[in-house]
Design a protein around this motif. Structure first.
Motif, PDB file in Angstrom:
ATOM      1  N   LEU A 112     -15.065  -4.687  10.467  1.00 26.53           N
ATOM      2  CA  LEU A 112     -14.145  -3.798   9.763  1.00 26.53           C
ATOM      3  C   LEU A 112     -13.982  -4.127   8.282  1.00 26.53           C
ATOM      4  CD1 LEU A 112     -11.326  -3.471  12.449  1.00 26.53           C
ATOM      5  CD2 LEU A 112     -13.269  -1.976  12.097  1.00 26.53           C
ATOM      6  N   ALA A 113     -15.003  -4.699   7.664  1.00 22.05           N
ATOM      7  CA  ALA A 113     -14.905  -5.105   6.258  1.00 22.05           C
ATOM      8  C   ALA A 113     -14.591  -3.927   5.344  1.00 22.05           C
ATOM      9  CB  ALA A 113     -16.195  -5.792   5.818  1.00 22.05           C
ATOM     10  N   SER A 114     -15.153  -2.769   5.603  1.00 24.95           N
ATOM     11  CA  SER A 114     -14.925  -1.615   4.726  1.00 24.95           C
ATOM     12  C   SER A 114     -13.472  -1.170   4.741  1.00 24.95           C
ATOM     13  CB  SER A 114     -15.829  -0.446   5.133  1.00 24.95           C
ATOM     14  OG  SER A 114     -17.179  -0.814   5.005  1.00 24.95           O
ATOM     15  N   ILE A 115     -12.876  -1.070   5.925  1.00 30.40           N
ATOM     16  CA  ILE A 115     -11.483  -0.647   5.985  1.00 30.40           C
ATOM     17  C   ILE A 115     -10.573  -1.729   5.418  1.00 30.40           C
ATOM     18  CG2 ILE A 115     -10.998  -1.377   8.363  1.00 30.40           C
ATOM     19  CD1 ILE A 115      -9.652   1.770   6.622  1.00 30.40           C
ATOM     20  N   GLN A 116     -10.931  -3.003   5.611  1.00 28.85           N
ATOM     21  CA  GLN A 116     -10.141  -4.082   5.003  1.00 28.85           C
ATOM     22  C   GLN A 116     -10.168  -3.971   3.488  1.00 28.85           C
ATOM     23  OE1 GLN A 116     -11.802  -7.653   6.646  1.00 28.85           O
ATOM     24  NE2 GLN A 116     -10.497  -7.574   8.455  1.00 28.85           N
ATOM     25  N   ASP A 117     -11.325  -3.681   2.924  1.00 27.26           N
ATOM     26  CA  ASP A 117     -11.424  -3.516   1.471  1.00 27.26           C
ATOM     27  C   ASP A 117     -10.563  -2.353   0.998  1.00 27.26           C
ATOM     28  OD1 ASP A 117     -13.135  -5.659   1.267  1.00 27.26           O
ATOM     29  OD2 ASP A 117     -14.960  -4.426   1.165  1.00 27.26           O
ATOM     30  N   GLU A 118     -10.580  -1.263   1.745  1.00 25.96           N
ATOM     31  CA  GLU A 118      -9.761  -0.095   1.388  1.00 25.96           C
ATOM     32  C   GLU A 118      -8.271  -0.449   1.420  1.00 25.96           C
ATOM     33  OE1 GLU A 118      -8.987   3.933   0.396  1.00 25.96           O
ATOM     34  OE2 GLU A 118     -10.874   2.852   0.381  1.00 25.96           O
ATOM     35  N   LEU A 119      -7.849  -1.166   2.456  1.00 29.58           N
ATOM     36  CA  LEU A 119      -6.441  -1.541   2.573  1.00 29.58           C
ATOM     37  C   LEU A 119      -6.044  -2.557   1.506  1.00 29.58           C
ATOM     38  CD1 LEU A 119      -6.079  -1.788   6.464  1.00 29.58           C
ATOM     39  CD2 LEU A 119      -5.353   0.091   4.982  1.00 29.58           C
ATOM     40  N   LYS A 120      -6.954  -3.482   1.157  1.00 28.92           N
ATOM     41  CA  LYS A 120      -6.651  -4.484   0.128  1.00 28.92           C
ATOM     42  C   LYS A 120      -6.429  -3.858  -1.237  1.00 28.92           C
ATOM     43  CE  LYS A 120      -9.105  -8.404   2.057  1.00 28.92           C
ATOM     44  NZ  LYS A 120     -10.309  -9.221   1.966  1.00 28.92           N
ATOM     45  N   GLY A 121      -7.011  -2.687  -1.450  1.00 27.07           N
ATOM     46  CA  GLY A 121      -6.863  -2.011  -2.728  1.00 27.07           C
ATOM     47  C   GLY A 121      -5.463  -1.458  -2.962  1.00 27.07           C
ATOM     48  N   THR A 168      -9.597   7.034  13.939  1.00 24.09           N
ATOM     49  CA  THR A 168      -9.959   7.288  12.548  1.00 24.09           C
ATOM     50  C   THR A 168      -8.749   7.024  11.665  1.00 24.09           C
ATOM     51  OG1 THR A 168      -9.379   9.626  12.615  1.00 24.09           O
ATOM     52  CG2 THR A 168     -11.666   9.058  13.136  1.00 24.09           C
ATOM     53  N   VAL A 169      -9.025   6.646  10.444  1.00 30.72           N
ATOM     54  CA  VAL A 169      -7.986   6.440   9.451  1.00 30.72           C
ATOM     55  C   VAL A 169      -8.284   7.373   8.293  1.00 30.72           C
ATOM     56  CG1 VAL A 169      -7.017   4.845   7.761  1.00 30.72           C
ATOM     57  CG2 VAL A 169      -7.554   4.046  10.051  1.00 30.72           C
ATOM     58  N   SER A 170      -7.258   8.136   7.890  1.00 33.08           N
ATOM     59  CA  SER A 170      -7.378   9.004   6.728  1.00 33.08           C
ATOM     60  C   SER A 170      -6.383   8.535   5.689  1.00 33.08           C
ATOM     61  CB  SER A 170      -7.028  10.451   7.089  1.00 33.08           C
ATOM     62  OG  SER A 170      -7.875  10.941   8.085  1.00 33.08           O
ATOM     63  N   GLY A 216     -10.136  12.937   3.031  1.00 31.46           N
ATOM     64  CA  GLY A 216     -10.683  13.295   4.341  1.00 31.46           C
ATOM     65  C   GLY A 216     -10.620  12.116   5.298  1.00 31.46           C
ATOM     66  N   PRO A 217     -10.920  12.354   6.580  1.00 30.89           N
ATOM     67  CA  PRO A 217     -10.879  11.281   7.575  1.00 30.89           C
ATOM     68  C   PRO A 217     -11.923  10.218   7.319  1.00 30.89           C
ATOM     69  CG  PRO A 217     -11.723  13.301   8.540  1.00 30.89           C
ATOM     70  CD  PRO A 217     -11.324  13.623   7.140  1.00 30.89           C
ATOM     71  N   ARG A 218     -11.554   8.982   7.651  1.00 29.96           N
ATOM     72  CA  ARG A 218     -12.473   7.862   7.504  1.00 29.96           C
ATOM     73  C   ARG A 218     -12.541   7.156   8.854  1.00 29.96           C
ATOM     74  NH1 ARG A 218     -12.102   5.760   1.611  1.00 29.96           N
ATOM     75  NH2 ARG A 218     -11.577   7.682   0.620  1.00 29.96           N
ATOM     76  N   PRO A 219     -13.707   7.157   9.507  1.00 26.21           N
ATOM     77  CA  PRO A 219     -13.775   6.532  10.822  1.00 26.21           C
ATOM     78  C   PRO A 219     -13.546   5.036  10.729  1.00 26.21           C
ATOM     79  CG  PRO A 219     -15.955   7.201  10.096  1.00 26.21           C
ATOM     80  CD  PRO A 219     -14.983   7.692   9.072  1.00 26.21           C
ATOM     81  N   VAL A 220     -12.839   4.498  11.709  1.00 30.01           N
ATOM     82  CA  VAL A 220     -12.564   3.069  11.731  1.00 30.01           C
ATOM     83  C   VAL A 220     -13.390   2.397  12.805  1.00 30.01           C
ATOM     84  CG1 VAL A 220     -10.785   1.336  12.026  1.00 30.01           C
ATOM     85  CG2 VAL A 220     -10.252   3.429  10.871  1.00 30.01           C
ATOM     86  N   PHE A 221     -13.308   2.858  14.036  1.00 27.11           N
ATOM     87  CA  PHE A 221     -14.108   2.319  15.143  1.00 27.11           C
ATOM     88  C   PHE A 221     -14.014   3.251  16.316  1.00 27.11           C
ATOM     89  CE2 PHE A 221     -10.288   0.832  17.204  1.00 27.11           C
ATOM     90  CZ  PHE A 221      -9.482   0.432  16.174  1.00 27.11           C
TER      91      PHE A 221
END
Length: 196
Positions: A13-22, A184-186, A191-196
């Motif tokens: 989940l590195a991509s969603i972690q990066d998005e949340l860290k922002g 999914t997380v939007s 737009g929607p961003r799939p998480v897992f």
């Protein structure tokens, strides 16, 4: 056209972690408590740093005690009440200023339910923003989960209760939902961003 294409997520989940860290803090809204618990468990499992889980609604603690969620040595679960909220929060703020940690506050609804007057609600919001500010110095992240619904006028409010979800320029507000291909997380407004 969506300027924020779907995230391509790897197994940790590195991509969603990066998005949340922002964003500080990141508020994850959802309608179903089980989806929220699944998402938070996956985020904790892939954190790569110590986790402080502030369990305001005791759902996570219940899952741990029933062994529905596996406990981890690097996760500290804190269950504050009205009497010790300030001391426990101060301890977490100090820790976040000294080392990189993931702080999960579950849920906004539970925090607001502890305090019934407007001044206390402002205190909760201020403390979360202070925690986020202090955490930026060490690279700590703050995720706040909330059970929410969308009103007819388009605003998101906590459910039940109807209190408006706090936001600032630095706050990232995301919506978690179940889709045919998983959760999914939007990000609100994208737009929607799939998480897992």
């Amino acid at each position: 056209m969506d300027k924020n294409p779907d995230l391509s997520l790897d197994c940790d989940l590195a991509s969603i972690q990066d998005e949340l860290k922002g964003h500080a803090p990141s508020i994850v809204l959802c309608r179903e408590p089980f989806h929220k618990a699944e998402f938070l468990d996956r985020m904790i499992g892939s954190a790569g740093c110590p986790v402080v889980f502030v369990d305001m609604d005791l759902l996570y603690t219940g899952y741990l005690r029933s062994a529905m969620i596996q406990g981890r040595d690097d996760v500290t679960v804190v269950c504050p009440d009205k009497k010790d909220w300030r001391k426990r929060l101060a301890d977490i703020i100090v820790r976040a200023s000294e080392e990189r940690i993931l702080i999960v506050i579950d849920t906004f609804n539970g925090a607001y339910n502890i305090f019934d007057d407007l001044e206390s609600v402002r205190l909760v919001n201020s403390c979360i923003m202070l925690l986020s500010c202090m955490g930026r110095q060490t690279g700590s992240s703050v995720i706040v989960a909330a059970m929410a619904r969308r009103r007819e006028d388009g605003r998101w409010v906590l459910s039940p209760g109807g209190r408006q979800v706090m936001s600032s320029e630095r706050t990232g507000i995301f919506f978690l939902r179940k889709a045919a291909d998983g959760l999914t997380v939007s990000r609100l407004g994208t737009g929607p961003r799939p998480v897992f």
